[in-house]
Design an enzyme around this catalytic site. Structure first.
Site, PDB file in Angstrom:
ATOM      1  N   GLU A   1      -4.502  25.451  32.559  1.00 43.61           N
ATOM      2  CA  GLU A   1      -4.061  24.864  34.149  1.00 43.61           C
ATOM      3  C   GLU A   1      -5.482  24.536  34.517  1.00 43.61           C
ATOM      4  O   GLU A   1      -6.349  25.394  34.692  1.00 43.61           O
ATOM      5  CB  GLU A   1      -3.249  24.611  35.147  1.00 43.61           C
TER       6      GLU A   1
ATOM      7  N   GLU B   1       1.939  31.649  37.119  1.00 42.55           N
ATOM      8  CA  GLU B   1       0.564  33.039  37.750  1.00 42.55           C
ATOM      9  C   GLU B   1       2.401  33.464  38.935  1.00 42.55           C
ATOM     10  O   GLU B   1       2.492  32.911  40.245  1.00 42.55           O
ATOM     11  CB  GLU B   1       0.605  31.547  39.375  1.00 42.55           C
TER      12      GLU B   1
END
Length: 468
Positions: A364, A164
């Site tokens: 995720e 991320e």
């Protein structure tokens, strides 16, 4: 309908959120921040212990197997593995820990998916050079990555450079929820380029030293299409720019080796374009990923900003768009996040149509809920039907995307065991496995049994799943 043969059922975590600080040679930026400002963290709970994975991993892996977890996405801590950041010399105790951990995972039948950077910049490099603001730090990251490939290349088939990167920009350089809490839009632009460059350099190092014919390398991005609040051309334009900034700025270099031209033009016109050399751009162009990890939690809805971007104001990316809250949305109120499973289908189609149907997986997806003790039964089990419903509905949309031809090969929930979550510490719990942080007693939640059946049968159990 079953999922494709060989579909991977896993869970995701990270070193700084699970290992604890045992025997670490260096601090990362969260270690330092907690040591100097513990009140910034929920209930003043820091990363010293987390879920004690450093000491408990053998028993933790047994619990994961009971939960049907066949693969674990985790990260190496730069601040644990490397002794001397400038030379890249390793810390032997840290190196042995990861070697033993990866061996134990293989023995347990839990495949390691290893990420190199999960928000945890070594504090010394942040303090001395400004972290990702410095291209020298980019070079040091390349050294660290190469050491990791050399040490563990024979054990690891799935490598990832970053988790991320957009959150690094948002937290550290735009919206003040990660140390050093800077608000500086032009600096965030440079950091975005430097992270893309660091990822490409790590990939180049992997290509140079890897001798494992089964090994691949990728990156992990938090993605969602930018949904416009309406058909109004101003809202549509806001969504176009939000898509460029939030998604394509990292997707296109990773997969296609180039930055989106429309974004480059916008940043250039605003006089905030990153500093880049032709050699650096060529390196990015020649080092693409093999597979992509996609983190998805909630949609990104935008509308036109209240104030024109032509106004006299400091440059920030969100001068071009404003986050929009959909009226009547279903929401996880503990996080303030809308629950919108269809975005996973939209992502799957985007991967198929815009990005060459690259191999990808959900790296995720999960639901964080506060005060899960209210759902404990007399035997001490958390009945987290809300988490089962969340996963079920997202997987149903993902399966539609796979049936439409998208090349998705796995689903990793966040997370296996309740872990420490940055400033929020343990305010919200995400695990299939409950962790009583004061005693480190770990027990399966109801969702763990549901996930076990999902993994075992390779098809969706009903959302109204009942324990036998």
């Amino acid at each position: 309908m079953p999922f494709p043969e060989g579909f991977v059922w896993g869970a995701a975590s990270s070193g700084p959120q699970s290992e604890g600080n045992f025997h670490k040679r260096h601090q990362n930026i969260f270690d330092y921040w907690y040591a100097t400002e513990p009140t910034a963290f929920y209930q003043e709970v820091g990363p010293d212990l987390t879920s004690n994975f450093y000491n408990d991993y053998t028993n933790d892996l047994k619990l994961m197997k009971k939960a049907g977890i066949k693969a674990l996405r985790l990260s190496i801590q730069w601040s644990r593995l490397i002794e001397n950041f400038e030379t890249g010399d390793v810390n032997q105790e840290g190196a042995v820990f990861y070697q033993k951990l990866f061996t134990a995972m293989k023995v347990a039948g839990v495949e390691p998916y290893v990420n190199l950077f999960h928000f945890d910049m070594p504090f010394e490099l942040q303090h001395q050079y400004g972290g990702w603001q410095s291209k020298h730090v980019v070079d040091l990251f390349e050294k660290y990555a190469q050491r990791a490939f050399e040490l563990y290349g024979g054990q690891i088939d799935h490598w990832f450079t970053f988790n991320e990167p957009k959150v690094i920009l948002d937290g550290q350089y735009l919206y003040q929820f990660h140390y050093p809490n800077i608000v500086d839009g032009p600096t965030a632009v440079q950091v975005a380029f430097d992270i893309n460059l660091a990822s490409a350099k790590a990939i180049a190092a992997f290509r140079k030293v890897n001798t494992n014919p089964n090994a691949t390398i990728g990156t992990i991005l938090n993605l969602t299409p930018a949904y416009a609040a309406s058909d109004d051309p101003r809202d549509q334009e806001a969504a176009r720019i939000a898509e460029l900034w939030s998604n394509d700025m990292f997707l296109q270099p990773a997969i296609q080796g180039k930055f989106p031209s429309a974004l480059v033009d916008l940043l250039k016109n605003d006089h905030v374009l990153w500093d880049a050399t032709e050699n650096e751009l060529a390196l990015i162009a020649s080092n693409q990923i093999d597979e992509l990890g996609v983190n998805y939690y909630h949609p990104f809805r935008v509308e036109a900003p209240d104030v024109s971007p032509k106004s006299l104001q400091d440059w920030m990316p969100d001068i071009y768009f404003k986050e929009y809250q959909l009226p009547g949305r279903i929401e996880n109120v503990d996080k303030g996040w809308e629950i919108y499973p269809k975005a996973l289908y939209d992502i799957a189609i985007s991967m198929r149509d815009r990005f060459g149907n690259i191999p990808w997986f959900v790296s995720e997806n999960g639901m964080g809920v506060s005060n899960e003790e209210r759902f404990l039964d007399d035997q001490g089990m958390v009945h987290d039907d809300y988490r089962i419903n969340f996963m079920h509905d997202h997987l149903a949309e993902l399966l539609k995307g796979i049936e439409a031809g998208s090349n998705c090969h796995g689903y990793f929930t966040w997370t296996a065991i309740d872990n420490w979550s940055w400033k929020n510490a343990y305010r919200n719990r995400y695990g299939l496995i409950r962790n009583e942080i004061h005693t480190q007693e770990k027990t399966l939640k109801k969702s763990a049994y549901w996930f076990n059946q999902l993994s075992r049968e390779n098809q969706l159990p009903p959302s109204n799943f009942e324990l036998n």
